[in-house]
Design a protein around this motif. Structure first.
Motif, PDB file in Angstrom:
ATOM      1  N   VAL A 126      -0.776   3.761  10.362  1.00  0.00           N
ATOM      2  CA  VAL A 126      -0.643   2.449   9.749  1.00  0.00           C
ATOM      3  C   VAL A 126      -0.024   1.460  10.735  1.00  0.00           C
ATOM      4  O   VAL A 126       0.748   1.845  11.613  1.00  0.00           O
ATOM      5  CB  VAL A 126       0.208   2.542   8.460  1.00  0.00           C
ATOM      6  CG1 VAL A 126       1.582   3.120   8.759  1.00  0.00           C
ATOM      7  CG2 VAL A 126       0.338   1.209   7.766  1.00  0.00           C
ATOM      8  N   ALA A 127      -0.375   0.179  10.565  1.00  0.00           N
ATOM      9  CA  ALA A 127       0.218  -0.903  11.356  1.00  0.00           C
ATOM     10  C   ALA A 127       0.850  -1.912  10.413  1.00  0.00           C
ATOM     11  O   ALA A 127       0.452  -2.041   9.253  1.00  0.00           O
ATOM     12  CB  ALA A 127      -0.852  -1.600  12.207  1.00  0.00           C
ATOM     13  N   THR A 128       1.842  -2.636  10.911  1.00  0.00           N
ATOM     14  CA  THR A 128       2.428  -3.752  10.174  1.00  0.00           C
ATOM     15  C   THR A 128       3.062  -4.693  11.185  1.00  0.00           C
ATOM     16  O   THR A 128       3.005  -4.450  12.396  1.00  0.00           O
ATOM     17  CB  THR A 128       3.444  -3.271   9.128  1.00  0.00           C
ATOM     18  OG1 THR A 128       3.767  -4.359   8.249  1.00  0.00           O
ATOM     19  CG2 THR A 128       4.716  -2.755   9.769  1.00  0.00           C
ATOM     20  N   HIS A 129       3.652  -5.774  10.704  1.00  0.00           N
ATOM     21  CA  HIS A 129       4.283  -6.737  11.609  1.00  0.00           C
ATOM     22  C   HIS A 129       5.430  -6.072  12.355  1.00  0.00           C
ATOM     23  O   HIS A 129       6.248  -5.362  11.752  1.00  0.00           O
ATOM     24  CB  HIS A 129       4.799  -7.925  10.794  1.00  0.00           C
ATOM     25  CG  HIS A 129       5.116  -9.134  11.625  1.00  0.00           C
ATOM     26  ND1 HIS A 129       6.086  -9.130  12.613  1.00  0.00           N
ATOM     27  CD2 HIS A 129       4.594 -10.386  11.613  1.00  0.00           C
ATOM     28  CE1 HIS A 129       6.150 -10.325  13.167  1.00  0.00           C
ATOM     29  NE2 HIS A 129       5.247 -11.105  12.586  1.00  0.00           N
ATOM     30  N   TRP A 130       5.518  -6.304  13.658  1.00  0.00           N
ATOM     31  CA  TRP A 130       6.546  -5.652  14.473  1.00  0.00           C
ATOM     32  C   TRP A 130       7.953  -5.931  13.956  1.00  0.00           C
ATOM     33  O   TRP A 130       8.850  -5.082  14.048  1.00  0.00           O
ATOM     34  CB  TRP A 130       6.431  -6.096  15.934  1.00  0.00           C
ATOM     35  CG  TRP A 130       6.733  -7.560  16.169  1.00  0.00           C
ATOM     36  CD1 TRP A 130       5.832  -8.586  16.202  1.00  0.00           C
ATOM     37  CD2 TRP A 130       8.020  -8.154  16.375  1.00  0.00           C
ATOM     38  NE1 TRP A 130       6.478  -9.789  16.420  1.00  0.00           N
ATOM     39  CE2 TRP A 130       7.816  -9.557  16.533  1.00  0.00           C
ATOM     40  CE3 TRP A 130       9.314  -7.653  16.452  1.00  0.00           C
ATOM     41  CZ2 TRP A 130       8.861 -10.449  16.748  1.00  0.00           C
ATOM     42  CZ3 TRP A 130      10.369  -8.539  16.674  1.00  0.00           C
ATOM     43  CH2 TRP A 130      10.134  -9.918  16.817  1.00  0.00           C
ATOM     44  N   LEU A 183       0.831  -1.206   0.000  1.00  0.00           N
ATOM     45  CA  LEU A 183       0.000   0.000   0.000  1.00  0.00           C
ATOM     46  C   LEU A 183       0.865   1.255   0.000  1.00  0.00           C
ATOM     47  O   LEU A 183       0.559   2.237  -0.679  1.00  0.00           O
ATOM     48  CB  LEU A 183      -0.923   0.011   1.222  1.00  0.00           C
ATOM     49  CG  LEU A 183      -2.036  -1.029   1.284  1.00  0.00           C
ATOM     50  CD1 LEU A 183      -2.906  -0.784   2.508  1.00  0.00           C
ATOM     51  CD2 LEU A 183      -2.898  -0.997   0.021  1.00  0.00           C
ATOM     52  N   ALA A 184       1.950   1.212   0.777  1.00  0.00           N
ATOM     53  CA  ALA A 184       2.839   2.375   0.823  1.00  0.00           C
ATOM     54  C   ALA A 184       3.529   2.588  -0.518  1.00  0.00           C
ATOM     55  O   ALA A 184       3.677   3.727  -0.981  1.00  0.00           O
ATOM     56  CB  ALA A 184       3.872   2.197   1.935  1.00  0.00           C
ATOM     57  N   GLN A 185       3.948   1.493  -1.166  1.00  0.00           N
ATOM     58  CA  GLN A 185       4.579   1.611  -2.478  1.00  0.00           C
ATOM     59  C   GLN A 185       3.602   2.170  -3.517  1.00  0.00           C
ATOM     60  O   GLN A 185       4.020   2.821  -4.483  1.00  0.00           O
ATOM     61  CB  GLN A 185       5.104   0.252  -2.912  1.00  0.00           C
ATOM     62  CG  GLN A 185       6.329  -0.210  -2.123  1.00  0.00           C
ATOM     63  CD  GLN A 185       6.587  -1.703  -2.244  1.00  0.00           C
ATOM     64  OE1 GLN A 185       6.010  -2.372  -3.104  1.00  0.00           O
ATOM     65  NE2 GLN A 185       7.440  -2.231  -1.377  1.00  0.00           N
ATOM     66  N   ALA A 186       2.318   1.925  -3.291  1.00  0.00           N
ATOM     67  CA  ALA A 186       1.295   2.466  -4.194  1.00  0.00           C
ATOM     68  C   ALA A 186       0.950   3.912  -3.856  1.00  0.00           C
ATOM     69  O   ALA A 186       0.090   4.513  -4.519  1.00  0.00           O
ATOM     70  CB  ALA A 186       0.039   1.599  -4.133  1.00  0.00           C
ATOM     71  N   GLY A 187       1.590   4.465  -2.809  1.00  0.00           N
ATOM     72  CA  GLY A 187       1.353   5.859  -2.444  1.00  0.00           C
ATOM     73  C   GLY A 187       0.070   6.092  -1.687  1.00  0.00           C
ATOM     74  O   GLY A 187      -0.451   7.220  -1.685  1.00  0.00           O
ATOM     75  N   LEU A 188      -0.428   5.055  -0.999  1.00  0.00           N
ATOM     76  CA  LEU A 188      -1.730   5.162  -0.345  1.00  0.00           C
ATOM     77  C   LEU A 188      -1.643   5.410   1.153  1.00  0.00           C
ATOM     78  O   LEU A 188      -2.679   5.525   1.810  1.00  0.00           O
ATOM     79  CB  LEU A 188      -2.533   3.880  -0.598  1.00  0.00           C
ATOM     80  CG  LEU A 188      -2.766   3.531  -2.067  1.00  0.00           C
ATOM     81  CD1 LEU A 188      -3.534   2.218  -2.193  1.00  0.00           C
ATOM     82  CD2 LEU A 188      -3.516   4.657  -2.778  1.00  0.00           C
ATOM     83  N   LEU A 189      -0.437   5.497   1.710  1.00  0.00           N
ATOM     84  CA  LEU A 189      -0.318   5.622   3.160  1.00  0.00           C
ATOM     85  C   LEU A 189       0.323   6.927   3.616  1.00  0.00           C
ATOM     86  O   LEU A 189       0.502   7.129   4.810  1.00  0.00           O
ATOM     87  CB  LEU A 189       0.490   4.438   3.726  1.00  0.00           C
ATOM     88  CG  LEU A 189      -0.130   3.057   3.528  1.00  0.00           C
ATOM     89  CD1 LEU A 189       0.737   1.988   4.166  1.00  0.00           C
ATOM     90  CD2 LEU A 189      -1.542   3.003   4.103  1.00  0.00           C
ATOM     91  N   ALA A 190       0.642   7.812   2.725  1.00  0.00           N
ATOM     92  CA  ALA A 190       1.259   9.078   3.119  1.00  0.00           C
ATOM     93  C   ALA A 190       0.333   9.861   4.041  1.00  0.00           C
ATOM     94  O   ALA A 190      -0.825  10.111   3.702  1.00  0.00           O
ATOM     95  CB  ALA A 190       1.597   9.906   1.881  1.00  0.00           C
ATOM     96  N   LYS A 193       2.479   7.315   9.123  1.00  0.00           N
ATOM     97  CA  LYS A 193       2.503   7.428  10.583  1.00  0.00           C
ATOM     98  C   LYS A 193       2.398   6.031  11.192  1.00  0.00           C
ATOM     99  O   LYS A 193       1.319   5.574  11.574  1.00  0.00           O
ATOM    100  CB  LYS A 193       1.353   8.319  11.064  1.00  0.00           C
ATOM    101  CG  LYS A 193       1.414   9.743  10.517  1.00  0.00           C
ATOM    102  CD  LYS A 193       0.210  10.557  10.953  1.00  0.00           C
ATOM    103  CE  LYS A 193       0.261  11.974  10.394  1.00  0.00           C
ATOM    104  NZ  LYS A 193      -0.939  12.769  10.795  1.00  0.00           N
ATOM    105  N   LEU A 194       3.526   5.349  11.250  1.00  0.00           N
ATOM    106  CA  LEU A 194       3.542   3.956  11.710  1.00  0.00           C
ATOM    107  C   LEU A 194       3.272   3.867  13.203  1.00  0.00           C
ATOM    108  O   LEU A 194       3.901   4.551  14.006  1.00  0.00           O
ATOM    109  CB  LEU A 194       4.888   3.316  11.392  1.00  0.00           C
ATOM    110  CG  LEU A 194       5.038   1.860  11.841  1.00  0.00           C
ATOM    111  CD1 LEU A 194       4.053   0.964  11.105  1.00  0.00           C
ATOM    112  CD2 LEU A 194       6.462   1.368  11.644  1.00  0.00           C
ATOM    113  N   GLU A 195       2.303   3.018  13.558  1.00  0.00           N
ATOM    114  CA  GLU A 195       2.055   2.673  14.961  1.00  0.00           C
ATOM    115  C   GLU A 195       2.518   1.231  15.138  1.00  0.00           C
ATOM    116  O   GLU A 195       1.748   0.288  15.006  1.00  0.00           O
ATOM    117  CB  GLU A 195       0.575   2.840  15.295  1.00  0.00           C
ATOM    118  CG  GLU A 195       0.110   4.278  15.162  1.00  0.00           C
ATOM    119  CD  GLU A 195      -1.325   4.490  15.637  1.00  0.00           C
ATOM    120  OE1 GLU A 195      -1.944   3.522  16.125  1.00  0.00           O
ATOM    121  OE2 GLU A 195      -1.810   5.628  15.516  1.00  0.00           O
TER     122      GLU A 195
END
Length: 313
Positions: A119-123, A108-115, A137-139
């Motif tokens: 956002v969350a992802t695997h720790w 999603l970030a590579q597609a420019g959708l998270l600027a 804004k990574l949580e």
């Protein structure tokens, strides 16, 4: 009308992410009429092999409309292909929801959708994500995050929490609870809940030390001195302290503080208890002592963690 869910796969995806399909399947058996239609998608269609070697049949990207599009994660946070990026960008324009499980957030970030979005992802991949996509804004300790129609989750089993959140959003909390019960899981964890567990950090080798930890969990509201723990497993305080440190790599006092902070955090995230009550029931005694422990453990005071949990929910 059924809600169509498109689940984007690619070679090497982690198969546990397909647990979301089971959530939607059980939702269909719980609502009066089936609510979801799940479609497994890939860039070229046909069989797609997971990292475990399992092959899954998929449908090629096309012009079909989906209410929700989810891109799944993998073990290594691989780069998305240009075709996947294009599909995700188009889906963000025409779908009500778009999201990712685990390292799918990288796509999603590579597609420019998270600027600018939370956002969350695997720790395990959080530090790499933060370096590659500082505009997001990574949580990094959240189970899942929802920000303006974009949903992301942590790794592995967190995809179930994310799917249950979708069910709650679409059909209500009572249906989501029934689905969780059928799946034999706890009702979905709140979005701001920590990905880490103190008990997973403390791995004793012997039943005796494990018994002491079980005793501690049941008596967190008490002082829990070394003498109390030693008596619970029929050792002298000196023997117990030595054995505990040898097996866990930490002192009994530090381990108990970890258990107290984790239990207090879970109570905070539920949102039902005043901070003063939580401090008392978890053995901190007063909010100030609990606040100092939270700053040591999480770098944040209890009030901030509670606000984050409410925002995630």
């Amino acid at each position: 009308m059924m809600l169509r869910v498109g689940i984007v796969l690619y070679p090497g995806f982690q198969v546990i992410n397909l647990a979301v399909v089971s959530v939607f399947e059980f939702a269909n058996t719980t609502t009066p009429e089936p609510l979801y239609e799940c479609v497994l998608l890939s860039e070229h269609g046909g069989p797609v092999e997971a990292s475990a070697g399992v092959e899954v049949k998929t449908q090629a990207f096309g012009g079909d409309a989906f209410d929700t599009v989810l891109v799944v994660g993998d073990n290594d946070a691989v780069d998305a292909s240009p075709g996947v990026i294009a599909f995700l960008r188009a889906s963000a324009q025409r779908s009500r929801r778009i999201g990712a499980t685990c390292t799918g957030a990288f796509h999603l970030a590579q597609a420019g959708l998270l600027a600018g979005r939370r956002v969350a992802t695997h720790w395990f991949h959080a530090a790499g994500f933060r370096r590659m996509f500082p505009e997001a804004k990574l949580e990094e300790d959240s189970i899942f995050v929802h920000d303006a129609g974009v949903w992301t989750s942590a790794g592995a089993s967190a995809c179930i929490d994310l799917a249950l959140a979708f069910v709650e959003d679409d059909a209500g909390i009572d249906i989501a609870r029934l689905v969780a019960k059928k799946l034999v899981v706890y009702h979905r964890r709140t979005g701001g809940q920590s990905q880490h567990s103190a008990l997973l950090e403390i791995l004793p080798r012997s039943d005796r030390i494990q018994k002491a930890l079980t005793y501690a969990k049941r008596h967190l509201h008490t002082d829990l001195s070394v003498e109390d723990l030693a008596n619970a497993v029929h050792l002298s305080p000196r023997q117990f302290s030595r054995a505990f440190r040898e097996e866990t790599g930490q002192t009994p006092a530090k381990a108990i503080e970890h258990l107290r902070t984790e239990t207090a955090r879970l109570m905070l995230e539920s949102g039902r208890h005043p901070i003063e009550t939580i401090a008392r029931d978890t053995g901190f005694g007063d909010p100030d002592r609990m606040r100092r422990a939270f700053l040591r453990a999480y770098g944040q005071p209890p009030q901030v963690i509670r606000r984050s949990a409410r925002a995630g929910a």
